[in-house]
Motif scaffolding. Structure first.
Motif, PDB file in Angstrom:
ATOM      1  N   THR A 235       0.844  -1.191   0.000  1.00  0.00           N
ATOM      2  CA  THR A 235       0.000   0.000   0.000  1.00  0.00           C
ATOM      3  C   THR A 235       0.881   1.242   0.000  1.00  0.00           C
ATOM      4  O   THR A 235       2.036   1.200   0.420  1.00  0.00           O
ATOM      5  CB  THR A 235      -0.939   0.013   1.219  1.00  0.00           C
ATOM      6  OG1 THR A 235      -1.856   1.117   1.108  1.00  0.00           O
ATOM      7  CG2 THR A 235      -0.153   0.128   2.515  1.00  0.00           C
ATOM      8  N   GLU A 316      -8.056   4.079  -0.761  1.00  0.00           N
ATOM      9  CA  GLU A 316      -7.297   2.884  -0.385  1.00  0.00           C
ATOM     10  C   GLU A 316      -6.582   2.355  -1.618  1.00  0.00           C
ATOM     11  O   GLU A 316      -7.126   2.346  -2.711  1.00  0.00           O
ATOM     12  CB  GLU A 316      -8.233   1.818   0.190  1.00  0.00           C
ATOM     13  CG  GLU A 316      -7.512   0.602   0.739  1.00  0.00           C
ATOM     14  CD  GLU A 316      -8.455  -0.398   1.402  1.00  0.00           C
ATOM     15  OE1 GLU A 316      -7.967  -1.251   2.168  1.00  0.00           O
ATOM     16  OE2 GLU A 316      -9.674  -0.323   1.127  1.00  0.00           O
ATOM     17  N   LYS A 318      -4.306  -1.071  -2.671  1.00  0.00           N
ATOM     18  CA  LYS A 318      -3.772  -2.376  -2.293  1.00  0.00           C
ATOM     19  C   LYS A 318      -3.357  -3.123  -3.560  1.00  0.00           C
ATOM     20  O   LYS A 318      -4.194  -3.351  -4.448  1.00  0.00           O
ATOM     21  CB  LYS A 318      -4.795  -3.194  -1.508  1.00  0.00           C
ATOM     22  CG  LYS A 318      -5.119  -2.630  -0.129  1.00  0.00           C
ATOM     23  CD  LYS A 318      -6.246  -3.402   0.541  1.00  0.00           C
ATOM     24  CE  LYS A 318      -5.884  -4.841   0.814  1.00  0.00           C
ATOM     25  NZ  LYS A 318      -6.974  -5.563   1.517  1.00  0.00           N
ATOM     26  N   ASP A 397     -11.062   4.022  -4.553  1.00  0.00           N
ATOM     27  CA  ASP A 397     -10.116   3.011  -4.097  1.00  0.00           C
ATOM     28  C   ASP A 397      -9.542   2.279  -5.305  1.00  0.00           C
ATOM     29  O   ASP A 397     -10.128   2.275  -6.391  1.00  0.00           O
ATOM     30  CB  ASP A 397     -10.804   1.975  -3.191  1.00  0.00           C
ATOM     31  CG  ASP A 397     -11.370   2.599  -1.919  1.00  0.00           C
ATOM     32  OD1 ASP A 397     -10.783   3.581  -1.447  1.00  0.00           O
ATOM     33  OD2 ASP A 397     -12.394   2.087  -1.429  1.00  0.00           O
TER      34      ASP A 397
END
Length: 429
Positions: A235, A316, A318, A397
Motif C-alpha cells: 500500500t 485505499e 492495495k 479506491d
C-alpha cells in the motif's frame, strides 16, 4: 546545360502509361505506427493465451517485444507465402526490410540501459548460432548483425549438440541476470539442428514512489473459482495515477527515471526522456478479467484511450506482491493467429542459410517479480531451425484483490515490454 530540345529533333513518342508511368511512392511507415502494430500483436496474443490459461487457472506473463523481435529476424530470412503470413501478423503493410529497420529503432530507443544514472536497468541481446557445415546467406547475416546487433557464432551442432545447448543456456542466463536458466533442453537442440535464432530481454526498475514494506499486510485475494487466498498486499498513501471507467479501473505505477528521482522535475537538455511504467487493469467484477482482455484486444485504440493521465487521491490502494515464471506455447498461439507455413517442412525460410530448413521450433519463457522496491523481469525467445463543480465525492479506491491484467510500457514510444495476468498471487512462480 540547356535542356531545350533542338528544333530539328522529332518529338519523342508518348510513353505507354501502363508500363512506364512513374510508380506512386509508398509512404514510409513511422515508428509510432510500427509500435502500434507491435502492441496490437501483443494484445491479440494475450487474448489467445488468456483463452487457454483460463482453463488452467494459472498466472501468466510474456514479453511481446522479445517474441516480436524474434519473428522479425526470422522474417528477414523468409520469402514467399510464409513471409506474407509473418508480416500480416507482425506489421501489416510493411516489408521485411521495413520491419528490420523499425525493429532496430525500437531496440535502440527503448532498450538502452539507464542504471548508471539511477534509472531502470535494461538490456536486450540477439544471437544467431549456425552449424559449421553451412554458411549464412550474406544478406541475412548483414541484417542480423547491423539491424539486430546479433552475435553470430559458428558451432558444431552435429557432434556437440549438448555442449552447444549448455553454451546457449549460459548466454541466456547471463543476458537475463540469471533469471532464465536451462531454458533449452537437450532435446530441442540435436544433431539435426542447423540454425538457432534467439534474444533475451532484462528489465529492473524501482518505483518512483516506493511502497513502504512496513505497511505491507496480508489480506484476502479472491480467485475465479470463488475461493480466496491470503497474500501480502502493498500500500502507498501517495497520490496515484488512476482512472475509473464503467466496469474497470486502470492504475499507473511509474518507475524512477534516470537523473530524476522526484519524477516531476522538468526535462533538461541531455536527460533521458524515456518513462517506463506498469499499468494494472482491474475489472470491477471479480470474474471480469477475460471480458476486459477481450476489450483490450478487440480495439487497437482501447489501450491508449484508457490510460490514466493525472494523479488523484485514493481512499485505499492495495496491490498484491507477485512472482511469475512461465513458458509460452508459441507455435500453437502463432498458428491460431495465422502463422502456419513457418512450421511446415518447406516454410519459406530460404534466405537464412545455404541449406534448406526442414523443421522449426520456437520457445519463449519469461519471469517477473513485483514487490515494494519495484519490478524485475526477464524473457527469452528462441527459434530452432532444422535440415466540473460538484459536491466532492469520496476518494476512489484501487484494491486489486481479484484477478487483473498488467503490462510494462515505455510511455514516450508506447512500446510494451512485458504483459500478463495475475489469477493467484499466492503461487510463487
Amino acid at each position: 546545360m540547356s535542356t531545350r530540345r533542338l528544333a530539328s529533333s522529332p518529338p519523342p513518342p508518348p510513353l505507354p502509361e501502363t508500363r512506364f508511368a512513374p510508380k506512386k511512392a509508398i509512404r514510409a511507415m513511422s515508428l509510432s505506427e510500427f509500435v502500434a502494430h507491435q502492441t496490437a500483436f501483443a494484445l491479440r496474443l494475450a487474448q489467445r493465451v488468456a483463452a487457454a490459461e483460463s482453463k488452467k487457472g494459472a498466472n501468466f506473463a510474456f514479453s511481446p517485444l522479445s517474441l516480436h523481435a524474434l519473428l522479425s529476424l526470422a522474417a528477414a530470412g523468409t520469402r514467399g507465402p510464409a513471409l506474407d503470413e509473418l508480416l500480416a501478423v507482425l506489421c501489416p503493410g510493411a516489408t521485411a526490410d521495413d520491419v528490420a529497420t523499425l525493429a532496430a529503432r525500437v531496440v535502440g530507443r527503448v532498450l538502452a540501459d539507464a542504471s548508471a544514472g539511477g534509472g531502470p536497468r535494461v538490456s536486450f541481446a540477439n544471437g544467431v548460432w549456425v552449424d559449421a557445415s553451412l554458411s549464412l546467406q550474406a544478406a541475412f547475416a548483414e541484417i542480423a548483425a547491423s539491424a539486430y546487433k546479433a552475435e553470430i557464432q559458428s558451432v558444431d551442432f552435429q557432434t556437440k549438440a549438448d555442449e552447444i545447448t549448455d553454451q546457449i543456456n549460459s548466454w541466456i542466463s547471463s543476458a537475463t541476470n540469471g533469471l532464465t536458466k536451462s531454458m533449452i533442453s537437450g532435446r530441442a537442440i540435436n544433431q539435426f539442428t542447423r540454425v538457432v535464432l534467439g534474444n533475451a530481454i532484462y528489465f529492473k526498475g524501482a518505483w518512483a514512489d516506493r511502497f513502504d514494506a512496513s505497511g505491507t499486510e496480508d489480506g484476502e485475494f479472491h480467485l475465479l473459482n470463488g475461493n480466496s487466498v491470503l497474500v501480502p498486499f502493498m500500500t502507498n498513501p501517495e497520490m496515484q495515477f488512476m482512472s475509473s471507467f464503467d466496469d474497470f479501473k486502470v492504475l499507473r505505477l511509474p518507475y524512477r527515471k534516470r537523473n530524476d528521482r522526484r519524477q516531476r522535475l522538468p526535462y533538461r537538455k541531455g536527460n533521458d526522456r524515456r518513462q517506463f511504467s506498469m499499468y494494472i487493469f482491474l475489472p470491477d467484477d471479480r470474474d471480469g478479467l477475460w471480458s476486459l482482455i477481450d476489450k483490450l484486444s478487440s480495439d487497437p485504440e482501447f489501450l491508449n484511450r484508457h490510460l490514466p493521465k493525472r494523479e488523484v487521491k485514493l481512499g485505499e490502494l492495495k496491490i498484491p506482491k507477485f512472482k511469475i515464471s512461465c513458458g509460452l506455447d508459441a507455435p500453437r498461439v502463432l498458428k491460431e493467429m495465422g502463422v502456419h507455413l513457418l512450421f511446415c517442412g518447406d516454410g519459406g525460410l530460404t534466405e537464412i542459410a545455404d541449406s534448406p530448413i526442414a523443421r522449426t521450433l520456437i520457445l519463449h519463457k519469461s519471469f517477473i517479480e513485483v514487490n515494494e522496491e519495484g519490478t524485475e523481469a526477464a524473457a527469452a525467445s528462441f527459434m530452432m531451425l532444422e535440415g466540473c463543480c460538484r459536491a466532492p465525492r469520496p476518494p476512489p479506491d484501487f484494491v486489486a484483490d481479484h484477478p487483473f491484467f498488467f503490462l510494462i510500457r515505455e510511455d514516450t514510444t508506447e512500446a510494451v515490454l512485458f504483459m500478463g495476468h495475475v489469477l493467484d498471487p499466492s503461487v510463487a512462480a
